[in-house]
Design an enzyme around this catalytic site. Structure first.
Site, PDB file in Angstrom:
ATOM      1  N   LYS A 199       0.942  -1.062   0.046  1.00  0.00           N
ATOM      2  CA  LYS A 199       0.026   0.095   0.035  1.00  0.00           C
ATOM      3  C   LYS A 199       0.811   1.431  -0.050  1.00  0.00           C
ATOM      4  O   LYS A 199       1.945   1.233   0.692  1.00  0.00           O
ATOM      5  CB  LYS A 199      -1.089  -0.226   1.063  1.00  0.00           C
TER       6      LYS A 199
ATOM      7  N   SER B 279      -9.719   1.685   2.919  1.00  0.00           N
ATOM      8  CA  SER B 279      -8.797   2.493   2.086  1.00  0.00           C
ATOM      9  C   SER B 279      -7.924   1.748   1.371  1.00  0.00           C
ATOM     10  O   SER B 279      -7.149   2.054   0.307  1.00  0.00           O
ATOM     11  CB  SER B 279      -8.210   3.576   2.809  1.00  0.00           C
TER      12      SER B 279
ATOM     13  N   SER C 136     -10.138  -0.493   7.026  1.00  0.00           N
ATOM     14  CA  SER C 136      -9.489  -0.522   5.621  1.00  0.00           C
ATOM     15  C   SER C 136      -8.637  -1.611   5.133  1.00  0.00           C
ATOM     16  O   SER C 136      -8.378  -1.637   3.995  1.00  0.00           O
ATOM     17  CB  SER C 136      -8.325   0.529   5.472  1.00  0.00           C
TER      18      SER C 136
HETATM   19  N1  GLN Z   1     -13.263   4.349   6.378  1.00  0.00           N
HETATM   20  C1  GLN Z   1     -12.665   4.704   7.339  1.00  0.00           C
HETATM   21  C2  GLN Z   1     -12.292   5.989   7.478  1.00  0.00           C
HETATM   22  O1  GLN Z   1     -12.310   6.468   6.312  1.00  0.00           O
HETATM   23  C3  GLN Z   1     -11.661   3.259   7.864  1.00  0.00           C
HETATM   24  C4  GLN Z   1     -10.282   3.964   7.104  1.00  0.00           C
HETATM   25  C5  GLN Z   1      -9.410   3.032   7.535  1.00  0.00           C
HETATM   26  O2  GLN Z   1      -9.312   2.114   8.107  1.00  0.00           O
HETATM   27  N2  GLN Z   1      -8.195   3.603   6.975  1.00  0.00           N
HETATM   28  O3  GLN Z   1     -11.468   6.629   8.372  1.00  0.00           O
END
Ligand code: GLN
Length: 484
Positions: free
Chosen positions: A76, A151, A175
């Site tokens: 990532k 994400s 995410s």
């Molecule tokens: N969707 C959640 C957020 O936007 C979790 C994102 C994540 O786990 N990085 O914060």
């Protein structure tokens, strides 16, 4: 070749039936063929990959290899990679070449893995659909009109499309698990502190945790084995022995107590999703597990608590991007304030700015007690609910996300509906627990993910349950048409 699991590829490499150079070339070819369509990768590291592959083959020849030697991976783009562009999918870091490797990256390098490239993601890991990337949205390989989740959407879509056998991701509120679910693969968010955060660009430091994504639980076990462990460079990494995750994969499930949370199967959940998750429970019950109805009373507090704490931490973490030290700098600033303000205004995307605004608001003198402090108190109650639950169950089973992959653009205008796609995953981060998502069926030809939540440091148990489940089912073997 791309239809093999990481574990199978490891065996083939070590029996010399294949070599890493040809394997790496094969995946690079697939990336060239499909990346323009799916947009999974921001950077493709072809030259570096070939060098690493040759080195891996030499290691194998000399009998000096480890299980991951020669296996391709993508990271990532939140993990710093020395000498390689590391953007966090933000215009702010579009020109940033990391001067050092994240601990996760260097551990996997030492193990001999081959880096194919850096995966697309939501900007600074804020999002659930991978639509918040400066480099454009990622498409779900099962249906290219849909999101792959986020994400870690680039990582998940690339594994699902078999552009790589493995990937890293990070999980602050879901995410790793949510994109794994929406893309039909397996992903593990370890216990907070199990995997070093050093060199992982910070979003919300008390919630962030890196972990593996692959097609099977066994493959995640291989990856976690190398990723996990104490790191003197991360003061929140835990000094605790890393168990042998592979040794316990086949342990019997007899006597396992599985909790089904009343609040997670409430009216909002579709009948099809409920049935899919109950079917997982029934399969595990046949293996000797018992099903226990439980309640996590403070479930409704997770969303509001998370969306105070995560933005608060992000507003602090992202203050370092000021146009002075590194990253994007605006043109012709007329004074220092203008330099800060315009660099940040031009360098950050919409969602990131929204979070920074919420974060600075809840931390401001007049509101700190009313919002931030309250959210921290809620966080403690959520943690306590889980600890109560783990007195009567060993693991909790739930949907990973309330729906399957949604349409591109469907939720971009409505942040709250987007935030809701993490309603089953957020609490796990607030409580610092490990969580795993595994393929558990299909609804209208789209993958369904089931989540397993365990108490702190029970990754081995989660991987064991998921592995046994995958011995009994074929969901994880299904591939989108472009991988057939
Ligand atoms: N969707 C959640 C957020 O936007 C979790 C994102 C994540 O786990 N990085 O914060």
């Amino acid at each position: 070749m791309h239809q093999y699991t990481l574990a199978e590829l490891s065996r083939l490499l070590h029996s010399k039936a294949i070599n890493s150079v040809e394997l790496t070339q094969h995946y690079l070819n697939r990336i060239k063929q499909y990346n323009t369509r799916l947009n999974c990768l921001i950077t493709i590291t072809e030259e570096e990959a070939m060098v690493q592959a040759k080195k891996a083959d030499a290691c194998i020849q000399q009998g000096k290899s480890m299980p991951l030697t020669g296996i391709p991976i993508i990271h990532k783009d939140i993990f710093c990679t020395q000498g390689i562009k590391t953007t966090c999918a933000s215009k702010m870091l579009d020109n940033f070449i990391a001067p050092y490797d994240a601990t996760v990256v260097s551990k996997l390098n030492i193990a001999g893995m081959v880096l194919l490239g850096k995966a697309n993601m939501d900007e600074f890991a804020m999002g659930s659909s991978n639509e918040n990337s400066f480099y454009g949205q990622v498409k779900n390989p099962w249906d290219e009109t849909r999101v792959p989740g986020g994400s870690s959407g680039g990582s998940a879509a690339a594994v699902a499309a078999r552009l790589t056998p493995s990937a890293t991701g990070t999980d602050t509120g879901g995410s790793i698990r949510q994109p794994a679910a929406l893309s039909g693969i397996t992903g593990l968010k370890p216990t907070y502190g199990r995997v070093s955060r050093y060199g992982m660009i910070a979003y919300a430091s008390s919630l962030d945790q890196g972990g593996p994504l692959a097609t099977t639980a066994e493959d995640c076990a291989y990856l976690l084995q190398t990723m996990a462990g104490f790191d003197p460079y991360d003061s929140t990494s835990v000094e605790r022995e890393v168990p042998d995750y592979l040794a316990t994969l086949n342990n019997p499930l007899k006597g396992l107590r599985i909790g089904l949370v009343k609040e997670y199967f409430s009216e909002g959940l579709s009948a099809a999703m409920r049935e899919a998750i109950y079917a997982v429970a029934k399969t595990l019950e046949k293996e000797g597990a018992t099903l226990v109805d439980i309640s996590l009373k403070r479930t409704a507090l997770s969303m509001p608590a998370y969306y105070v704490i995560a933005p608060a931490e992000c507003s602090s973490n992202l203050s370092r991007f000021d146009g002075v030290r590194y990253g994007y700098r605006c043109e012709n600033p007329h004074d220092l304030n203008d330099l800060y303000a315009r660099s940040r205004q031009e360098g950050f995307g919409e969602e990131v700015k929204r979070r920074i605004l919420i974060g600075t608001y809840v931390l401001s003198a007049g509101y700190y007690d009313a919002y931030y402090l309250k959210a921290q108190q809620c966080r403690r109650l959520i943690h306590d609910d889980f600890q109560d639950a783990f007195k009567s169950v060993d693991v909790i089973l739930s949907p990973t996300s309330p729906t399957t992959a949604f349409k591109l653009g469907e939720k971009t205008k409505d942040p709250i509906s987007m935030y809701l796609s993490d309603q089953y995953t957020l609490a796990v981060n607030l409580a610092g627990l490990p969580g795993l998502s595994m393929p558990a069926g299909f609804i209208d030809n789209l993958p369904v993910g089931a989540q397993l939540i365990g108490n702190h440091f029970t990754e081995a148990r989660l991987l064991n349950i998921a592995h046994r489940y995958q011995q009994l089912t074929n969901w994880h073997k299904q591939m989108p048409a472009l991988a057939e």
